[in-house]
Design a protein around this motif. Sequence first.
Motif, PDB file in Angstrom:
ATOM      1  N   THR A   1       0.831  -1.205   0.000  1.00 35.88           N
ATOM      2  CA  THR A   1       0.000   0.000   0.000  1.00 35.88           C
ATOM      3  C   THR A   1       0.865   1.254   0.000  1.00 35.88           C
ATOM      4  O   THR A   1       0.556   2.229  -0.674  1.00 35.88           O
ATOM      5  N   ALA A   2       1.953   1.233   0.760  1.00 32.07           N
ATOM      6  CA  ALA A   2       2.844   2.401   0.789  1.00 32.07           C
ATOM      7  C   ALA A   2       3.413   2.683  -0.589  1.00 32.07           C
ATOM      8  O   ALA A   2       3.508   3.841  -1.002  1.00 32.07           O
ATOM      9  N   ARG A   3       3.775   1.636  -1.308  1.00 32.58           N
ATOM     10  CA  ARG A   3       4.305   1.826  -2.664  1.00 32.58           C
ATOM     11  C   ARG A   3       3.234   2.381  -3.586  1.00 32.58           C
ATOM     12  O   ARG A   3       3.490   3.225  -4.430  1.00 32.58           O
TER      13      ARG A   3
ATOM     14  N   GLY B   1      -2.587  17.650   2.784  1.00 32.04           N
ATOM     15  CA  GLY B   1      -3.632  16.656   2.599  1.00 32.04           C
ATOM     16  C   GLY B   1      -3.482  15.937   1.275  1.00 32.04           C
ATOM     17  O   GLY B   1      -2.520  16.137   0.549  1.00 32.04           O
ATOM     18  N   VAL B   2      -4.443  15.086   0.980  1.00 25.53           N
ATOM     19  CA  VAL B   2      -4.439  14.331  -0.266  1.00 25.53           C
ATOM     20  C   VAL B   2      -5.835  14.340  -0.874  1.00 25.53           C
ATOM     21  O   VAL B   2      -6.828  14.522  -0.175  1.00 25.53           O
TER      22      VAL B   2
ATOM     23  N   LEU C   1      -1.251   4.600   7.497  1.00 24.66           N
ATOM     24  CA  LEU C   1      -0.228   5.149   6.605  1.00 24.66           C
ATOM     25  C   LEU C   1      -0.408   6.658   6.419  1.00 24.66           C
ATOM     26  O   LEU C   1       0.558   7.419   6.463  1.00 24.66           O
ATOM     27  N   LEU C   2      -1.653   7.088   6.194  1.00 20.71           N
ATOM     28  CA  LEU C   2      -1.910   8.527   6.021  1.00 20.71           C
ATOM     29  C   LEU C   2      -1.573   9.293   7.285  1.00 20.71           C
ATOM     30  O   LEU C   2      -0.956  10.355   7.245  1.00 20.71           O
TER      31      LEU C   2
ATOM     32  N   THR D   1       2.779   6.018  -2.902  1.00 16.57           N
ATOM     33  CA  THR D   1       3.883   6.770  -3.504  1.00 16.57           C
ATOM     34  C   THR D   1       3.668   6.908  -5.002  1.00 16.57           C
ATOM     35  O   THR D   1       3.870   7.981  -5.574  1.00 16.57           O
ATOM     36  N   ALA D   2       3.240   5.828  -5.640  1.00 18.77           N
ATOM     37  CA  ALA D   2       2.976   5.884  -7.081  1.00 18.77           C
ATOM     38  C   ALA D   2       1.831   6.841  -7.387  1.00 18.77           C
ATOM     39  O   ALA D   2       1.900   7.618  -8.340  1.00 18.77           O
ATOM     40  N   TYR D   3       0.751   6.809  -6.585  1.00 16.42           N
ATOM     41  CA  TYR D   3      -0.369   7.733  -6.792  1.00 16.42           C
ATOM     42  C   TYR D   3       0.091   9.174  -6.650  1.00 16.42           C
ATOM     43  O   TYR D   3      -0.299  10.049  -7.431  1.00 16.42           O
ATOM     44  N   ALA D   4       0.939   9.451  -5.649  1.00 18.59           N
ATOM     45  CA  ALA D   4       1.438  10.812  -5.452  1.00 18.59           C
ATOM     46  C   ALA D   4       2.253  11.266  -6.657  1.00 18.59           C
ATOM     47  O   ALA D   4       2.133  12.408  -7.115  1.00 18.59           O
TER      48      ALA D   4
END
Length: 87
Positions: free
Chosen positions: A7-9, A59-60, A77-78, A12-15
């Motif tokens: 999920t962390a990866r 934020g996201v 994670l958030l 990171t990819a979404y960001a």
Amino acid sequence: MSRTPSTARRLTAYAAVLLLAAAAPAAVDPPAAGAADDPVTVTVNARAGLATVPDTAFGVNHAIWDQHLGSTETSDLLRGTGVRTLR
């Protein structure tokens, strides 16, 4: 054997995708050809006071169809990255 990214990866990819998407309009719409004909003066006052960014400014953006958004893992994670606002 194939591996599923954590999920962390994925976050990171979404960001990274969001950052690239935000930069894309600048590459698509270059300034007009005659725009550089007139000289421009820019003045910067480095001593000007700056405001403090509030804690809620980090934020996201999220999608309602994200099946992992409401999970405990995503929430942790958030929270761990300091995200305090979801849009």
